[in-house]
Design a protein around this motif. Structure first.
Motif, PDB file in Angstrom:
ATOM      1  N   THR A  56      53.710  46.127  48.698  1.00 43.55           N
ATOM      2  CA  THR A  56      53.811  45.749  50.109  1.00 43.55           C
ATOM      3  C   THR A  56      54.571  46.784  50.939  1.00 43.55           C
ATOM      4  O   THR A  56      54.781  46.578  52.124  1.00 43.55           O
ATOM      5  CB  THR A  56      54.524  44.381  50.248  1.00 43.55           C
ATOM      6  OG1 THR A  56      55.829  44.480  49.675  1.00 43.55           O
ATOM      7  CG2 THR A  56      53.741  43.279  49.561  1.00 43.55           C
ATOM      8  N   ASN A 156      36.214  41.246  48.024  1.00 41.54           N
ATOM      9  CA  ASN A 156      37.177  42.267  48.429  1.00 41.54           C
ATOM     10  C   ASN A 156      36.718  43.630  47.936  1.00 41.54           C
ATOM     11  O   ASN A 156      36.003  43.737  46.937  1.00 41.54           O
ATOM     12  CB  ASN A 156      38.557  41.999  47.812  1.00 41.54           C
ATOM     13  CG  ASN A 156      39.336  40.938  48.546  1.00 41.54           C
ATOM     14  OD1 ASN A 156      39.800  39.987  47.946  1.00 41.54           O
ATOM     15  ND2 ASN A 156      39.509  41.087  49.836  1.00 41.54           N
ATOM     16  N   THR A 160      41.365  46.657  47.042  1.00 41.88           N
ATOM     17  CA  THR A 160      42.070  45.432  47.415  1.00 41.88           C
ATOM     18  C   THR A 160      42.232  44.522  46.206  1.00 41.88           C
ATOM     19  O   THR A 160      43.296  43.939  45.996  1.00 41.88           O
ATOM     20  CB  THR A 160      41.316  44.702  48.547  1.00 41.88           C
ATOM     21  OG1 THR A 160      41.158  45.605  49.647  1.00 41.88           O
ATOM     22  CG2 THR A 160      42.058  43.463  48.997  1.00 41.88           C
ATOM     23  N   ARG A 163      45.006  45.919  44.122  1.00 38.87           N
ATOM     24  CA  ARG A 163      46.330  45.671  44.701  1.00 38.87           C
ATOM     25  C   ARG A 163      46.731  44.207  44.571  1.00 38.87           C
ATOM     26  O   ARG A 163      47.849  43.886  44.196  1.00 38.87           O
ATOM     27  CB  ARG A 163      46.351  46.069  46.182  1.00 38.87           C
ATOM     28  CG  ARG A 163      47.701  45.836  46.847  1.00 38.87           C
ATOM     29  CD  ARG A 163      47.689  46.092  48.334  1.00 38.87           C
ATOM     30  NE  ARG A 163      46.691  45.369  49.077  1.00 38.87           N
ATOM     31  CZ  ARG A 163      46.786  44.073  49.417  1.00 38.87           C
ATOM     32  NH1 ARG A 163      47.826  43.371  49.056  1.00 38.87           N
ATOM     33  NH2 ARG A 163      45.832  43.495  50.119  1.00 38.87           N
ATOM     34  N   LYS A 164      45.791  43.292  44.862  1.00 38.40           N
ATOM     35  CA  LYS A 164      46.096  41.865  44.821  1.00 38.40           C
ATOM     36  C   LYS A 164      46.159  41.327  43.398  1.00 38.40           C
ATOM     37  O   LYS A 164      46.875  40.371  43.128  1.00 38.40           O
ATOM     38  CB  LYS A 164      45.031  41.075  45.602  1.00 38.40           C
ATOM     39  CG  LYS A 164      45.153  41.230  47.098  1.00 38.40           C
ATOM     40  CD  LYS A 164      43.985  40.656  47.885  1.00 38.40           C
ATOM     41  CE  LYS A 164      43.567  39.280  47.588  1.00 38.40           C
ATOM     42  NZ  LYS A 164      42.599  38.714  48.544  1.00 38.40           N
ATOM     43  N   ASN A 167      40.321  38.584  43.040  1.00 41.24           N
ATOM     44  CA  ASN A 167      39.332  38.743  44.094  1.00 41.24           C
ATOM     45  C   ASN A 167      39.077  37.415  44.785  1.00 41.24           C
ATOM     46  O   ASN A 167      38.155  36.695  44.444  1.00 41.24           O
ATOM     47  CB  ASN A 167      38.014  39.294  43.544  1.00 41.24           C
ATOM     48  CG  ASN A 167      36.998  39.483  44.655  1.00 41.24           C
ATOM     49  OD1 ASN A 167      37.354  39.716  45.796  1.00 41.24           O
ATOM     50  ND2 ASN A 167      35.723  39.350  44.335  1.00 41.24           N
ATOM     51  N   ASP A 172      45.814  35.949  49.952  1.00 40.27           N
ATOM     52  CA  ASP A 172      46.626  37.109  49.594  1.00 40.27           C
ATOM     53  C   ASP A 172      48.060  36.623  49.417  1.00 40.27           C
ATOM     54  O   ASP A 172      48.447  36.211  48.349  1.00 40.27           O
ATOM     55  CB  ASP A 172      46.522  38.202  50.659  1.00 40.27           C
ATOM     56  CG  ASP A 172      47.145  39.514  50.236  1.00 40.27           C
ATOM     57  OD1 ASP A 172      47.681  39.610  49.109  1.00 40.27           O
ATOM     58  OD2 ASP A 172      47.110  40.486  51.021  1.00 40.27           O
ATOM     59  N   SER A 173      48.802  36.585  50.495  1.00 37.56           N
ATOM     60  CA  SER A 173      50.191  36.133  50.420  1.00 37.56           C
ATOM     61  C   SER A 173      50.298  34.607  50.460  1.00 37.56           C
ATOM     62  O   SER A 173      51.337  34.045  50.125  1.00 37.56           O
ATOM     63  CB  SER A 173      50.991  36.716  51.586  1.00 37.56           C
ATOM     64  OG  SER A 173      50.545  36.145  52.807  1.00 37.56           O
TER      65      SER A 173
END
Length: 188
Positions: A56, A156, A160, A163-164, A167, A172-173
């Motif tokens: 982040t 995604n 992405t 990173r996450k 899928n 996300d958050s």
């Protein structure tokens, strides 16, 4: 009978508003972009797309970050290797993921049936305009959240997903899905 008429009048003038809070402009923007899709173009030279290694953090928060010659990345030295922290793009395309529209299309008949049943409940004296409105609003918000959880297409981008770690394009958050709420307008 006067009580029934009053309750039906209140119900007929009440509007249920379900979605992202109107006072949160950032989440409103995220929801809008997902509903309609958007092409985001770099304001300066590049957009910085974070990798899992960046997490982040923003580019300015990572010491030793540099752009290797001829590569569209930002990286840090890791001994003799490089750790890619950001991909550099001139623009990205966010595809449409209309979760509110899809939830509405899928559930509008169910919501209308709930409203009809609520009117009958008011006529029978088992319900109030408030209880009917709250029940429908809760179901609408839950249906939107469910749609967000199961919407996987379009997927995604691979960066992405990396990173996450998963899928699910609309998760996300957890801030967006957690923000889905409801309120009323009229006949409070």
């Amino acid at each position: 009978m006067a009580k029934v008429e009053s309750e039906l009048q209140q119900l007929s003038h009440r509007r249920i508003i379900v979605g992202v809070p109107l006072d949160n402009s950032f989440l409103q923007m995220i929801a809008s972009v997902n509903e309609t899709g958007k092409v985001i173009t770099a304001k300066k030279e590049w957009l910085t797309i974070p990798t899992a290694a960046a997490g982040t953090r923003k580019a300015r928060e990572i010491p030793g970050l540099f752009k290797p010659k001829g590569k569209n990345i930002l990286a840090v030295k890791n001994g003799d290797d490089l750790t890619v922290m950001f991909y550099l793009k001139k623009q990205v395309v966010i595809p449409k993921r209309p979760f509110i529209r899809q939830a509405t299309i899928r559930n509008r008949h169910k919501w209308a049936k709930m409203a009809r049943e609520g009117v009958l409940g008011i006529i029978r004296g088992n319900e109030t305009s408030d209880s009917v409105s709250k029940r429908i609003a809760r179901v609408m918000a839950n249906d939107i959240r469910l749609t967000m959880r199961v919407l996987y297409d379009p997927a995604n981008a691979p960066a992405t997903v990396e990173r996450k770690g998963f899928n699910n394009p609309l998760i996300d958050s957890g801030k967006l899905i957690g923000s889905i709420t409801w309120t009323f307008r009229g006949s409070e």
